[in-house]
Design a protein around this motif. Structure first.
Motif, short mmCIF file in Angstrom:
data_model
loop_
_atom_site.label_atom_id
_atom_site.label_comp_id
_atom_site.label_asym_id
_atom_site.label_seq_id
_atom_site.Cartn_x
_atom_site.Cartn_y
_atom_site.Cartn_z
N SER A 1 -24.62 -26.99 -37.44
CA SER A 1 -24.82 -28.43 -37.37
C SER A 1 -24.08 -29.06 -38.54
N VAL A 2 -24.03 -30.38 -38.52
CA VAL A 2 -23.47 -31.15 -39.63
C VAL A 2 -24.59 -32.05 -40.15
N PHE A 3 -24.91 -31.91 -41.43
CA PHE A 3 -25.94 -32.73 -42.05
C PHE A 3 -25.25 -33.76 -42.94
N TYR B 1 -31.02 -30.95 -43.61
CA TYR B 1 -31.50 -29.59 -43.32
C TYR B 1 -33.02 -29.53 -43.38
N ARG B 2 -33.63 -30.30 -44.29
CA ARG B 2 -35.09 -30.31 -44.39
C ARG B 2 -35.74 -30.95 -43.17
N CYS B 3 -35.04 -31.86 -42.52
CA CYS B 3 -35.60 -32.44 -41.29
C CYS B 3 -35.70 -31.39 -40.19
N LEU B 4 -34.78 -30.44 -40.20
CA LEU B 4 -34.81 -29.36 -39.22
C LEU B 4 -35.79 -28.28 -39.64
N PHE B 5 -35.77 -27.93 -40.91
CA PHE B 5 -36.66 -26.91 -41.44
C PHE B 5 -37.40 -27.47 -42.66
N PRO B 6 -38.51 -28.18 -42.43
CA PRO B 6 -39.26 -28.72 -43.58
C PRO B 6 -39.69 -27.64 -44.55
N GLU B 7 -40.01 -26.45 -44.01
CA GLU B 7 -40.39 -25.32 -44.84
C GLU B 7 -39.64 -24.08 -44.35
N PRO B 8 -39.30 -23.18 -45.25
CA PRO B 8 -38.60 -21.97 -44.83
C PRO B 8 -39.55 -21.04 -44.08
N LEU C 1 -21.01 -32.79 -35.28
CA LEU C 1 -22.34 -32.33 -34.88
C LEU C 1 -23.44 -32.93 -35.75
N VAL C 2 -23.37 -34.20 -36.00
CA VAL C 2 -24.41 -34.89 -36.77
C VAL C 2 -25.58 -35.17 -35.84
N GLY C 3 -26.77 -34.75 -36.23
CA GLY C 3 -27.94 -34.97 -35.39
C GLY C 3 -28.00 -34.04 -34.19
N ARG C 4 -27.18 -33.00 -34.19
CA ARG C 4 -27.18 -32.04 -33.08
C ARG C 4 -27.13 -30.62 -33.64
N LEU C 5 -27.88 -29.73 -33.02
CA LEU C 5 -27.87 -28.32 -33.40
C LEU C 5 -27.28 -27.53 -32.24
N PHE D 1 -25.76 -20.57 -30.14
CA PHE D 1 -25.01 -19.74 -29.22
C PHE D 1 -25.53 -18.30 -29.24
N ASP D 2 -25.47 -17.69 -28.07
CA ASP D 2 -25.90 -16.32 -27.85
C ASP D 2 -24.66 -15.54 -27.43
N ALA D 3 -24.16 -14.67 -28.30
CA ALA D 3 -22.91 -13.98 -28.02
C ALA D 3 -23.06 -12.95 -26.90
N LEU D 4 -24.24 -12.36 -26.76
CA LEU D 4 -24.42 -11.37 -25.69
C LEU D 4 -24.31 -12.02 -24.31
N GLY D 5 -24.93 -13.16 -24.16
CA GLY D 5 -24.84 -13.88 -22.88
C GLY D 5 -23.69 -14.86 -22.85
N MET D 6 -23.02 -15.06 -23.99
CA MET D 6 -21.97 -16.06 -24.16
C MET D 6 -22.43 -17.40 -23.58
N ARG D 7 -23.55 -17.85 -24.14
CA ARG D 7 -24.13 -19.13 -23.74
C ARG D 7 -24.27 -20.02 -24.96
N PHE D 8 -23.97 -21.29 -24.77
CA PHE D 8 -24.11 -22.30 -25.81
C PHE D 8 -25.12 -23.34 -25.32
N ARG D 9 -25.97 -23.79 -26.20
CA ARG D 9 -26.88 -24.89 -25.85
C ARG D 9 -27.03 -25.79 -27.07
N GLU D 10 -27.32 -27.03 -26.79
CA GLU D 10 -27.38 -28.04 -27.84
C GLU D 10 -28.72 -28.74 -27.79
N SER D 11 -29.27 -29.04 -28.94
CA SER D 11 -30.51 -29.81 -29.01
C SER D 11 -30.36 -30.89 -30.07
N ARG D 12 -31.12 -31.95 -29.90
CA ARG D 12 -31.05 -33.07 -30.84
C ARG D 12 -31.94 -32.80 -32.05
N ILE D 13 -31.50 -33.30 -33.20
CA ILE D 13 -32.30 -33.26 -34.43
C ILE D 13 -32.52 -34.70 -34.87
N GLN D 14 -33.75 -35.09 -34.99
CA GLN D 14 -34.07 -36.44 -35.41
C GLN D 14 -34.32 -36.49 -36.91
#
Length: 418
Positions: A309-311, A323-330, A371-375, A378-391
């Motif tokens: 992503s781009v923060f 980054y803290r909005c995505l992961f408030p705690e590790p 990729l601001v506000g987007r995560l 990707f899964d290399a085994l299935g070669m699949r990409f998916r995107e989700s929003r980050i608020q």
């Protein structure tokens, strides 16, 4: 709506043409095309051989391509003036409207268009070279190299494919040349990203990493070689990147990144690329980027999976997340093993690092949609990409609008839950 069946049997949707709408649209379109065709037909076109003969008898030959295009060779006797510059002030370049003027470009279209504009401006004796420089070269007519110093020749040759892109061009490439990027880590992510940023012509790369190259790094950290084992990673990276592109600057900082030196490392940079491999460092880097209003291009990898992503919360407080909005705690350590504990497919850092380099270039050039506000996951085994929003988190202790910077903390204790 009209549907048309093609020979293969697939159904294609075909929208009605505006020219076929009632009210004479088709006739108006035809008349416009006819005017354009007739206007171009009124400009004489000469073969390269004919043009060369006219030049020998005193005609002025103008190459209207951009400077980076002319660097590959110009028709002998031509003078380089970019089309836009020529048309902006024709009299400055062609003070005698009645003189014999020939225009040449790459394939003939731009020169014909420019000739039409000159005709409209009162130049009565103007022609275009059919087929342009391509035809001139194919007919084995003499080409000359424009007078360029070594730096400009390297610039036009090295970045010729970038310069063809309207979104980059010479202005964008010069912008990259003046840009400064901090690459935190010269390992799995920093290695491939650094290669492509150096190749792309980012003018100053600052690598910060205290580690030395180990043989176990070599299956994924492609900037290093067998001969690099035991060497500081930043020194190894600097050698390889300068061998790839000696026209850039690579600054090697063999230091562990801490709260004590992070401000100095961010000084003067435009973008930060996060190639770290632990949570305390990511939280520190996130907070420092907010404090200094720098965009951070983040990525993380594990086994066969990755995300990035781009923060940019430092420049867009309350609008873009951090980054803290995505992961408030590790997460607990057992749920986030590093590569030395969990393993990683060797090509996976290359995939993530190249995507990071792409985001860095977009930010530096001001193009596309970062990729601001987007995560992006990707899964290399299935070669699949998916995107989700980050608020953005309105209660974020670091990036929420109006919240003063709280200062750096003990990030190791924070990640231990202390």
């Amino acid at each position: 709506m009209i549907h048309e069946r093609r020979p293969q049997g697939r159904l294609f949707r075909v929208e009605p043409s505006p020219c076929s709408a009632p009210g004479g649209g088709r006739q108006k379109g035809s008349r416009a095309r006819a005017r354009l065709y007739n206007g171009r037909m009124s400009i004489p076109e000469l073969s390269p051989q004919q043009a060369r003969a006219r030049v020998a008898h005193g005609a002025v030959l103008i190459d209207v391509r951009q400077a980076h295009e002319r660097a590959g060779g110009m028709a002998e006797g031509a003078r380089g003036v970019a089309k836009d510059d020529l048309l902006a002030d024709p009299a400055a370049h062609l003070p005698i409207p009645s003189q014999d003027i020939l225009l040449i470009c790459q394939s003939g279209k731009r020169s014909a268009d420019a000739a039409q504009s000159l005709r409209a401006a009162g130049y009565s004796n103007v022609a275009s070279v059919a087929g342009g420089t391509v035809a001139w070269r194919e007919q084995a007519l003499p080409l000359v190299q424009p007078m360029l110093d070594a730096a400009d020749r390297d610039f036009y040759d090295r970045y010729s494919r970038h310069l063809l892109l309207p979104q980059v061009g010479e202005a964008g490439q010069r912008r990259l040349q003046q840009s400064r990027v901090l690459v935190l880590g010269a390992g799995g992510l920093g290695a491939p990203a650094g290669f492509y940023l150096a190749a792309a012509g980012v003018g100053h790369l600052r690598f910060a990493d205290h580690d030395r190259v180990e043989r176990s790094n070599l299956h994924r950290q492609i900037v290093h070689t067998e001969a690099s084992v035991g060497q500081l990673k930043v020194d190894s990276a600097r050698e390889r990147l300068l061998a790839l592109n000696p026209s850039i600057e690579v600054e090697a900082v063999p230091e562990r990144v801490t709260s004590a030196n992070v401000d100095r490392l961010l000084e003067g940079v435009d973008v930060v690329l996060d190639g770290s491999d632990n949570f305390p460092l990511r939280y520190l880097l996130n907070d420092a980027c907010i404090q200094h209003a720098k965009p951070m291009v983040y990525a993380a990898i594990e086994r066969f999976d990755g995300q990035l992503s781009v923060f940019d919360a430092g420049r867009q407080r309350g609008v873009a997340p951090c980054y803290r909005c995505l992961f408030p705690e590790p997460p607990p350590p057992e749920f986030a093993p590093n590569c030395s504990e969990a393993g990683v497919l060797g090509v996976l850092p290359g995939l993530a690092g190249v995507l990071q380099a792409t985001e860095v270039l977009k930010l530096l050039l001001g193009i596309g949609e970062p990729l601001v506000g987007r995560l992006l996951r990707f899964d290399a085994l299935g070669m699949r990409f998916r995107e989700s929003r980050i608020q953005p988190d309105p209660q974020c202790p670091v990036c929420a609008a109006g919240v003063p910077f709280p200062g750096y903390i003990d990030y190791a204790a924070f990640c231990r839950g202390g």
